[in-house]
Design a protein around this motif. Structure first.
Motif, PDB file in Angstrom:
ATOM      1  N   ASN A 291     -28.701  -5.184 -15.479  1.00  0.00           N
ATOM      2  CA  ASN A 291     -27.781  -5.138 -14.343  1.00  0.00           C
ATOM      3  C   ASN A 291     -26.590  -4.237 -14.622  1.00  0.00           C
ATOM      4  OD1 ASN A 291     -29.393  -6.851 -12.960  1.00  0.00           O
ATOM      5  ND2 ASN A 291     -28.190  -8.693 -13.389  1.00  0.00           N
ATOM      6  N   ARG A 292     -26.094  -4.302 -15.843  1.00  0.00           N
ATOM      7  CA  ARG A 292     -24.952  -3.450 -16.179  1.00  0.00           C
ATOM      8  C   ARG A 292     -25.363  -1.986 -16.154  1.00  0.00           C
ATOM      9  NH1 ARG A 292     -21.058  -4.979 -14.343  1.00  0.00           N
ATOM     10  NH2 ARG A 292     -20.076  -3.215 -15.367  1.00  0.00           N
ATOM     11  N   ILE A 293     -26.535  -1.689 -16.656  1.00  0.00           N
ATOM     12  CA  ILE A 293     -26.992  -0.292 -16.633  1.00  0.00           C
ATOM     13  C   ILE A 293     -27.114   0.169 -15.185  1.00  0.00           C
ATOM     14  CG2 ILE A 293     -28.867   1.283 -17.233  1.00  0.00           C
ATOM     15  CD1 ILE A 293     -29.366  -0.321 -19.721  1.00  0.00           C
ATOM     16  N   SER A 294     -27.642  -0.689 -14.330  1.00  0.00           N
ATOM     17  CA  SER A 294     -27.777  -0.332 -12.910  1.00  0.00           C
ATOM     18  C   SER A 294     -26.413  -0.038 -12.310  1.00  0.00           C
ATOM     19  CB  SER A 294     -28.393  -1.475 -12.110  1.00  0.00           C
ATOM     20  OG  SER A 294     -29.674  -1.726 -12.555  1.00  0.00           O
ATOM     21  N   SER A 295     -25.453  -0.865 -12.638  1.00  0.00           N
ATOM     22  CA  SER A 295     -24.168  -0.662 -11.987  1.00  0.00           C
ATOM     23  C   SER A 295     -23.491   0.591 -12.529  1.00  0.00           C
ATOM     24  CB  SER A 295     -23.277  -1.897 -12.125  1.00  0.00           C
ATOM     25  OG  SER A 295     -22.690  -1.900 -13.388  1.00  0.00           O
TER      26      SER A 295
ATOM     27  N   CYS B 211     -28.463  10.663 -15.639  1.00  0.00           N
ATOM     28  CA  CYS B 211     -28.818  10.299 -17.009  1.00  0.00           C
ATOM     29  C   CYS B 211     -27.826   9.281 -17.548  1.00  0.00           C
ATOM     30  CB  CYS B 211     -28.817  11.558 -17.874  1.00  0.00           C
ATOM     31  SG  CYS B 211     -29.029  11.210 -19.624  1.00  0.00           S
ATOM     32  N   ILE B 212     -28.375   8.266 -18.194  1.00  0.00           N
ATOM     33  CA  ILE B 212     -27.525   7.220 -18.773  1.00  0.00           C
ATOM     34  C   ILE B 212     -27.643   7.285 -20.289  1.00  0.00           C
ATOM     35  CG2 ILE B 212     -27.238   4.725 -19.007  1.00  0.00           C
ATOM     36  CD1 ILE B 212     -26.548   5.293 -16.306  1.00  0.00           C
ATOM     37  N   GLY B 213     -26.521   7.471 -20.949  1.00  0.00           N
ATOM     38  CA  GLY B 213     -26.544   7.581 -22.401  1.00  0.00           C
ATOM     39  C   GLY B 213     -25.999   6.335 -23.075  1.00  0.00           C
ATOM     40  N   PRO B 214     -26.094   6.288 -24.399  1.00  0.00           N
ATOM     41  CA  PRO B 214     -25.638   5.107 -25.151  1.00  0.00           C
ATOM     42  C   PRO B 214     -24.185   4.744 -24.861  1.00  0.00           C
ATOM     43  CG  PRO B 214     -26.795   6.634 -26.585  1.00  0.00           C
ATOM     44  CD  PRO B 214     -26.667   7.321 -25.283  1.00  0.00           C
ATOM     45  N   LEU B 215     -23.357   5.755 -24.718  1.00  0.00           N
ATOM     46  CA  LEU B 215     -21.939   5.451 -24.499  1.00  0.00           C
ATOM     47  C   LEU B 215     -21.709   4.899 -23.098  1.00  0.00           C
ATOM     48  CD1 LEU B 215     -20.359   8.514 -26.289  1.00  0.00           C
ATOM     49  CD2 LEU B 215     -20.705   6.205 -27.165  1.00  0.00           C
ATOM     50  N   ASP B 216     -22.479   5.436 -22.112  1.00  0.00           N
ATOM     51  CA  ASP B 216     -22.394   4.880 -20.750  1.00  0.00           C
ATOM     52  C   ASP B 216     -22.762   3.407 -20.768  1.00  0.00           C
ATOM     53  OD1 ASP B 216     -21.881   7.426 -19.651  1.00  0.00           O
ATOM     54  OD2 ASP B 216     -24.025   7.878 -19.748  1.00  0.00           O
ATOM     55  N   VAL B 217     -23.809   3.104 -21.532  1.00  0.00           N
ATOM     56  CA  VAL B 217     -24.281   1.723 -21.575  1.00  0.00           C
ATOM     57  C   VAL B 217     -23.208   0.820 -22.176  1.00  0.00           C
ATOM     58  CG1 VAL B 217     -25.963   0.175 -22.636  1.00  0.00           C
ATOM     59  CG2 VAL B 217     -26.709   2.359 -21.689  1.00  0.00           C
TER      60      VAL B 217
END
Ligand SMILES: Nc1ncnc2c1ncn2[C@@H]1O[C@H](COP(=O)(O)OP(=O)(O)OP(=O)(O)O)[C@@H](O)[C@H]1O
Ligand SMILES: [Mg+2]
Ligand SMILES: [Zn+2]
Ligand SMILES: [Zn+2]
Length: 631
Positions: A416-420, A429-435
């Motif tokens: 859910n956090r990744i989605s938001s 693109c979602i990277g480790p720091l975004d996560v």
């Protein structure tokens, strides 16, 4: 294949499932294969093992669960062995309700759903075939037709155990339609199906407080009661409660512990005695696995209530903890992502690992073992080597914390956090720091997280970040080194030229200006020092190299980069040391020169083509890891 063909095939398969005959014929089938008359627990057990079992590190792994449930091998082994296998052998657990207890989103519902779907499928195969009295609202086992007086003899002959008695509806039918001739009663093959309400049920109370018992045990049919005159006439009763329809298979009880005692007693009597009371009838037999799920708090509240004591002893509790292995946690995320709207975006390498490190850490308990900490424990659990510890220690760690995994961050929270993060940042693109950022923001917004728990979790985010920093630096260096094979060769040749000039008292020619130069002592030493060659030993080493070169030449072979083990090691180490500077310079400059730009592009190409990066995250890695190396 076109639709019509496909449907035809489907119908043909369906037809194979339609066997119909008399009870006498069914009797022959059982004589040949007693398996078809097995009880529900045994059928589920056989369904599970029919997919195959392997043993990994002394733990059984059931292939049935392998593609859906990750990291719970021990839990599943306990569930299958201690409950289903034991119950299949008619041990006492069969008489108890199965209660899966575990933290939110820990896979309890998934396990139950898998059992249901697995059973549906299995009963459509030849091995899983089962049969029922035609027209029975509870699709009951035809052997119930055998009168009690004859059972011992029949049981001996067939090698089966006959449990339970005819339902009121069948009893009436045998008398009215077959004139008591049970050998003529029609029997059909059935396939269990939740959709068709055959053998698989779900009890989901809308409001546990205002429940209707009829939902469980069926009810009087007011439309026909006038016709038959009495509530005790089975034709005026609908055997369509969940307990009825789940006969022969499995009944999932949602919110079971929230139910009123009076409901629970029905369930307990069913699991204990194999029958339950409905309407104005004698006890009705049913053979089904009752499985419920709950969390630890709800369970504790239930147990602490004195009035529930008797119930409690008739329930078997199976803990379903969270997975504790980072690599399996990644698999869980990958599965959840496949099922979500995140399918379309690029998830950068190591993003899920970074999140998994955070989640797993939050689930672990501190150990009292000397020199142990949570990060080491996490690595050991995941099968990594940790200096100073052996596999035996992992076993001790497990024994030390038997309740580990019953709390912490759940896999859905992470997804859910990744989605938001995706929504708020509008990126491809979602990277480790975004996560990590998204996880942290989630903690800030979460009202139910207490301050000290929040601190603890923030600490794990920091650890996950540190772990990622290590990974990022290594990754970038690797990418640079690979694209530096050319540099390695150049440096190697350069060294040899200088060594030759040094040993022969000659000059080196500058390849560009053609100028005659003294051998570059500084360069030679910087390479030799990498493998610990002292000032006193340098001459011998250089001469040895020269001898080797001529030996090679005499044999018509070329002395190259791979010919001398120690020299190659020295060159690589030197390059690696230089790399830091190169990367620092290459990645920090705002206006790279053409040479630097070429290198950057080469590294990015490598990351994209060979290491699963996209342009966005490859550039991000370069920027971030470069800045780490610059510190
Ligand atoms: N160990 C695991 N392996 C694979 N998937 C998992 C695991 N744990 C959780 N999941 C996934 O996480 C999601 C949530 O799990 P599920 O709904 O089964 O949990 P639950 O225990 O029933 O939770 P709740 O208490 O909230 O009802 C599911 O998609 C499930 O497949
Ligand atoms: Mg659930
Ligand atoms: Zn019946
Ligand atoms: Zn990317």
């Amino acid at each position: 294949m076109d639709l019509r063909k496909r449907l035809e095939n489907y119908r043909r398969q369906e037809q194979e499932l339609t066997w119909e005959g008399t009870f006498a014929e069914y009797y022959e089938l059982v004589a040949k294969n007693p398996r078809i008359a097995e009880h529900a627990h045994a059928r589920i057990y056989h369904m599970i093992v029919s997919h195959g079992v392997e043993e990994v590190d002394g733990v059984k792994r059931y292939k049935f669960f392998a593609n859906e449930i990750f990291g719970l091998d021990r839990t599943l082994e306990k569930l299958v062995e201690e409950y289903f296998h034991a119950a299949a052998r008619r041990l006492d657990v069969r008489k108890r309700i199965l209660l899966l207890m575990g933290p939110v989103s820990g896979g309890k519902s998934t396990i139950v759903t898998m059992l249901k779907r697995g059973l549906e499928q299995y009963t459509r195969t030849p091995e899983g075939a089962l049969y029922a009295i035609k027209g029975c609202p509870m699709h009951e086992e035809p052997l119930h037709l055998i009168p009690p007086e004859l059972r011992p003899e029949v049981e001996r002959e067939l090698g089966v155990v006959i449990e339970g008695s005819l339902c009121p509806s069948c009893r009436l039918m045998v008398d009215t339609e077959y004139g008591g001739r049970i050998e003529d009663v029609r029997v059909v093959r059935i396939a269990l199906s939740e959709e068709r309400r055959i053998g698989i049920g779900t009890f989901q109370p809308a409001d546990p407080k205002s429940l209707d018992l009829a939902d469980l045990t069926g009810s009087v049919d007011f439309s026909t009661i006038g016709e038959y005159g009495s509530e005790s006439d089975p034709r005026a009763y609908r055997f369509d409660g969940e307990l009825n329809i789940a006969n022969r298979g499995i009944l999932e009880m949602q919110e079971m512990l929230k139910l009123d005692e009076k409901f629970l007693w029905h369930l307990l009597s069913l699991s204990q005695e194999g029958n339950f009371k409905a309407g104005r009838f004698a006890l009705i037999s049913a053979d089904e696995v009752i499985v419920a799920h709950t969390n630890e708090e709800e369970y504790k509240a239930f147990v602490s209530n004195k009035r529930n004591e008797a119930l409690h002893s008739r329930i078997i509790v199976m803990p379903i903890p969270y997975n504790l292995r980072v690599s399996d946690e990644i698999k869980i995320y990958e599965k959840l992502i496949r099922q979500s709207d995140l399918r379309e975006v690029h998830i950068a390498p190591h993003a899920l690992r970074t999140a998994a490190i955070f989640s797993v850490l939050s689930r672990l308990q501190e150990s009292k073992k000397q020199g142990m900490d949570l990060v080491k424990k996490m690595k050991l659990y995941d099968g990594e080597d940790v200096e100073g510890f052996k596999p035996k220690d992992v076993e001790e760690l497990r024994l030390e914390a038997p309740n580990e995994g019953m709390s912490g961050v759940d896999p859905r929270y992470v997804i859910n956090r990744i989605s938001s993060a995706l929504v708020t940042r509008d990126t491809q693109c979602i990277g480790p720091l975004d996560v990590l950022r998204a996880l942290k923001e989630g903690l800030d917004q979460h009202p139910s997280i207490k301050p000290d728990e929040r601190e603890r979790l923030l600490g794990f985010i920091a650890i996950a970040r540190r772990e990622y920093d290590q990974i990022a630096k290594k990754e970038l260096q690797k990418a640079f080194v690979y694209s530096y094979e050319e540099s390695a060769r150049t440096l190697f040749n350069n060294y040899l030229d200088n060594v030759e000039a040094y040993c022969n008292w000659t000059k080196v020619k500058d390849p560009i200006t053609g100028e005659e130069l003294d051998p570059d002592e500084k360069l030679m030493r910087s390479i030799e020092e990498q493998i610990g060659i002292s000032e006193n030993a340098k001459k011998a080493f250089r001469e040895e190299i020269l001898i080797r070169i001529s030996t090679y030449a005499r044999r018509g072979r070329r002395f190259d980069y791979n010919s001398h083990e120690r020299l190659r090691e020295a060159i690589e180490k030197k390059l690696f040391a230089d790399m830091k500077d190169v990367i620092r310079v290459t990645t920090s400059t705002k206006t790279p020169d053409p040479e630097q730009l070429k290198k950057i592009n080469e590294v990015i190409r490598r990351l994209v083509e060979e290491h699963g990066y996209c342009e966005i995250c490859a550039n991000e890695l370069l920027r971030y890891a470069g800045s780490l190396l610059n510190r």
